[in-house]
Design a protein around this motif. Structure first.
Motif, PDB file in Angstrom:
ATOM      1  N   SER A 219       0.802  -1.225   0.000  1.00 33.41           N
ATOM      2  CA  SER A 219       0.000   0.000   0.000  1.00 33.41           C
ATOM      3  C   SER A 219       0.832   1.271   0.000  1.00 33.41           C
ATOM      4  CB  SER A 219      -0.942   0.027   1.219  1.00 33.41           C
ATOM      5  OG  SER A 219      -0.203  -0.067   2.424  1.00 33.41           O
ATOM      6  N   GLY A 220       2.099   1.205   0.382  1.00 33.16           N
ATOM      7  CA  GLY A 220       2.929   2.396   0.427  1.00 33.16           C
ATOM      8  C   GLY A 220       4.202   2.215  -0.373  1.00 33.16           C
ATOM      9  N   SER A 221       4.668   3.285  -0.985  1.00 31.69           N
ATOM     10  CA  SER A 221       5.872   3.206  -1.803  1.00 31.69           C
ATOM     11  C   SER A 221       6.557   4.561  -1.842  1.00 31.69           C
ATOM     12  CB  SER A 221       5.534   2.743  -3.220  1.00 31.69           C
ATOM     13  OG  SER A 221       4.703   3.682  -3.869  1.00 31.69           O
ATOM     14  N   THR A 222       7.753   4.575  -2.385  1.00 31.11           N
ATOM     15  CA  THR A 222       8.487   5.819  -2.546  1.00 31.11           C
ATOM     16  C   THR A 222       8.569   6.176  -4.018  1.00 31.11           C
ATOM     17  OG1 THR A 222      10.559   4.597  -2.595  1.00 31.11           O
ATOM     18  CG2 THR A 222       9.850   5.488  -0.469  1.00 31.11           C
ATOM     19  N   THR A 223       8.996   7.392  -4.307  1.00 35.94           N
ATOM     20  CA  THR A 223       9.001   7.902  -5.674  1.00 35.94           C
ATOM     21  C   THR A 223      10.383   7.820  -6.273  1.00 35.94           C
ATOM     22  OG1 THR A 223       7.233   9.448  -5.138  1.00 35.94           O
ATOM     23  CG2 THR A 223       8.515   9.915  -7.104  1.00 35.94           C
ATOM     24  N   GLY A 224      10.465   7.341  -7.502  1.00 35.17           N
ATOM     25  CA  GLY A 224      11.728   7.273  -8.212  1.00 35.17           C
ATOM     26  C   GLY A 224      11.729   8.198  -9.406  1.00 35.17           C
ATOM     27  N   GLY A 225      12.892   8.391  -9.994  1.00 35.77           N
ATOM     28  CA  GLY A 225      13.007   9.252 -11.161  1.00 35.77           C
ATOM     29  C   GLY A 225      12.959   8.460 -12.449  1.00 35.77           C
ATOM     30  N   ASP A 226      13.320   9.102 -13.552  1.00 36.86           N
ATOM     31  CA  ASP A 226      13.347   8.445 -14.849  1.00 36.86           C
ATOM     32  C   ASP A 226      14.481   7.424 -14.882  1.00 36.86           C
ATOM     33  OD1 ASP A 226      11.245   9.960 -15.766  1.00 36.86           O
ATOM     34  OD2 ASP A 226      12.558  11.554 -16.493  1.00 36.86           O
ATOM     35  N   ARG A 227      14.144   6.186 -15.235  1.00 38.32           N
ATOM     36  CA  ARG A 227      15.132   5.116 -15.275  1.00 38.32           C
ATOM     37  C   ARG A 227      14.870   4.221 -16.478  1.00 38.32           C
ATOM     38  NH1 ARG A 227      19.384   6.525 -12.046  1.00 38.32           N
ATOM     39  NH2 ARG A 227      18.530   7.592 -10.230  1.00 38.32           N
ATOM     40  N   PRO A 228      15.829   3.360 -16.829  1.00 37.85           N
ATOM     41  CA  PRO A 228      15.599   2.420 -17.931  1.00 37.85           C
ATOM     42  C   PRO A 228      14.437   1.484 -17.636  1.00 37.85           C
ATOM     43  CG  PRO A 228      17.931   2.524 -17.346  1.00 37.85           C
ATOM     44  CD  PRO A 228      17.183   3.276 -16.284  1.00 37.85           C
ATOM     45  N   ASP A 229      13.879   0.922 -18.697  1.00 39.99           N
ATOM     46  CA  ASP A 229      12.746   0.002 -18.584  1.00 39.99           C
ATOM     47  C   ASP A 229      13.265  -1.404 -18.315  1.00 39.99           C
ATOM     48  OD1 ASP A 229      10.568  -1.694 -18.989  1.00 39.99           O
ATOM     49  OD2 ASP A 229       9.700  -0.381 -20.512  1.00 39.99           O
ATOM     50  N   PHE A 230      12.902  -1.957 -17.134  1.00 39.08           N
ATOM     51  CA  PHE A 230      13.325  -3.300 -16.773  1.00 39.08           C
ATOM     52  C   PHE A 230      12.170  -4.298 -16.850  1.00 39.08           C
ATOM     53  CE2 PHE A 230      16.193  -0.599 -14.023  1.00 39.08           C
ATOM     54  CZ  PHE A 230      17.321  -0.786 -14.802  1.00 39.08           C
ATOM     55  N   SER A 231      11.152  -4.037 -17.657  1.00 40.18           N
ATOM     56  CA  SER A 231       9.946  -4.855 -17.699  1.00 40.18           C
ATOM     57  C   SER A 231      10.252  -6.337 -17.861  1.00 40.18           C
ATOM     58  CB  SER A 231       9.048  -4.408 -18.863  1.00 40.18           C
ATOM     59  OG  SER A 231       8.559  -3.117 -18.670  1.00 40.18           O
ATOM     60  N   LYS A 232       9.549  -7.148 -17.104  1.00 41.06           N
ATOM     61  CA  LYS A 232       9.565  -8.604 -17.233  1.00 41.06           C
ATOM     62  C   LYS A 232      10.955  -9.196 -17.023  1.00 41.06           C
ATOM     63  CE  LYS A 232       5.504  -8.547 -20.230  1.00 41.06           C
ATOM     64  NZ  LYS A 232       4.891  -8.981 -21.505  1.00 41.06           N
ATOM     65  N   ASN A 233      11.774  -8.512 -16.233  1.00 43.07           N
ATOM     66  CA  ASN A 233      13.082  -9.040 -15.907  1.00 43.07           C
ATOM     67  C   ASN A 233      12.923 -10.310 -15.075  1.00 43.07           C
ATOM     68  OD1 ASN A 233      15.786  -9.259 -14.481  1.00 43.07           O
ATOM     69  ND2 ASN A 233      16.150  -7.476 -15.783  1.00 43.07           N
ATOM     70  N   ASP A 234      13.784 -11.300 -15.286  1.00 43.95           N
ATOM     71  CA  ASP A 234      13.623 -12.606 -14.654  1.00 43.95           C
ATOM     72  C   ASP A 234      14.301 -12.722 -13.292  1.00 43.95           C
ATOM     73  OD1 ASP A 234      12.087 -13.674 -16.658  1.00 43.95           O
ATOM     74  OD2 ASP A 234      13.779 -14.581 -17.725  1.00 43.95           O
ATOM     75  N   THR A 235      14.994 -11.697 -12.846  1.00 43.20           N
ATOM     76  CA  THR A 235      15.688 -11.769 -11.572  1.00 43.20           C
ATOM     77  C   THR A 235      15.011 -10.886 -10.536  1.00 43.20           C
ATOM     78  OG1 THR A 235      17.191  -9.978 -12.204  1.00 43.20           O
ATOM     79  CG2 THR A 235      17.892 -12.226 -12.709  1.00 43.20           C
TER      80      THR A 235
END
Length: 263
Positions: A219-235
């Motif tokens: 329910s809670g999280s912190t905010t990050g900046g612009d970063r590379p797309d790591f979608s569907k990474n297996d690790t």
């Protein structure tokens, strides 16, 4: 157990969760900065009531990392993207055609688009939620089919136990597996605290043991900046850019109470 179990500070827990859904805070009817200050005050007060241990920082061995990655790959077929034209959050299957997420993800959105890991898309209709976000939970019905996740028992968690989540943290991508440790369950707030890394967009995701059992709803999280797309990474990532503090989650017992009201 009846709704009376919910803490008088649960509204503050819900407010903390608002930071976990991309782009939600600035659209709240109340002033976001005031809410965040109230949450910090409540969290500090809760911290004064525990045994004083710091969050666990022990590094993970390779076997635990591999198991976390395997569990994450197994459960991510059950995790979906929930999105409108103004926000994105995470959901997961708790029954046939039923998706759990946070109340703050669905506020003002009786329906949302759904995307599954295999890129099937559909819609989800809100069928139950708490407008006051006490607790920060919602149930949706969807026309897409995804495997159901099983519920565990957060009462069995011990300090330092490995936990993971799968979700969609901000601009980092979708279906990221992140690994951390259980920290504590503070008195006075209906939270599980962990060091599992999350950011905006992880809201509503499952907090899962290495056995694949859900013990909470992020329910809670912190905010990050612009970063590379790591979608569907297996690790399993053990940290994300610019994360800080602990992750909050609504315990699975509170979820079960809510589901009994809505089903």
């Amino acid at each position: 157990m009846a709704r009376s179990r919910r803490s008088v500070l649960a509204s503050l827990a819900a407010a903390a969760g608002l930071s976990g859904c991309s782009g939600v805070v600035e659209r709240l009817p109340d002033d976001g900065s005031a809410l965040e200050e109230r949450v910090r005050t409540a969290a500090e007060a809760a911290g004064d009531q525990v045994d004083g241990r710091d969050p666990p920082t022990e590094p993970f061995d390779e076997a635990t990392r591999e198991r976390a990655s395997e569990t994450g790959r197994q459960i991510r077929d059950s995790v979906v993207v929930l999105e409108t034209d103004r926000r994105r959050g995470t959901g997961w299957a708790v029954g046939d055609g039923q998706i759990v997420t946070n109340a703050h993800v669905v506020l003002g959105a009786p329906s949302m688009s759904v995307e599954t890991f295999d890129e099937t898309t559909g819609t989800a209709e809100r069928v139950g939620y708490y407008e006051d976000m006490r607790p920060d939970l919602a149930l949706l019905e969807t026309d897409v089919s995804v495997p159901t996740l099983s519920l565990g028992d957060s009462a069995d968690l011990e300090y330092g136990d490995p936990l993971i989540t799968v979700g969609h943290p901000g601009r980092l991508g979708k279906w990221l597996i992140t690994l951390g440790r259980f920290y504590r369950r503070p008195r006075g707030i209906d939270w599980l605290l962990s060091t599992v890394p999350v950011q905006q967009g992880n809201s509503g995701g499952p907090l899962v043991t290495l056995d694949g059992d859900v013990v909470g709803v992020v329910s809670g999280s912190t905010t990050g900046g612009d970063r590379p797309d790591f979608s569907k990474n297996d690790t399993a990532f053990t940290e994300l850019p610019e994360t800080e503090g602990e992750t909050t989650a609504v315990p699975e017992g509170t979820l079960e109470e809510s589901l009994s009201e809505w089903r």
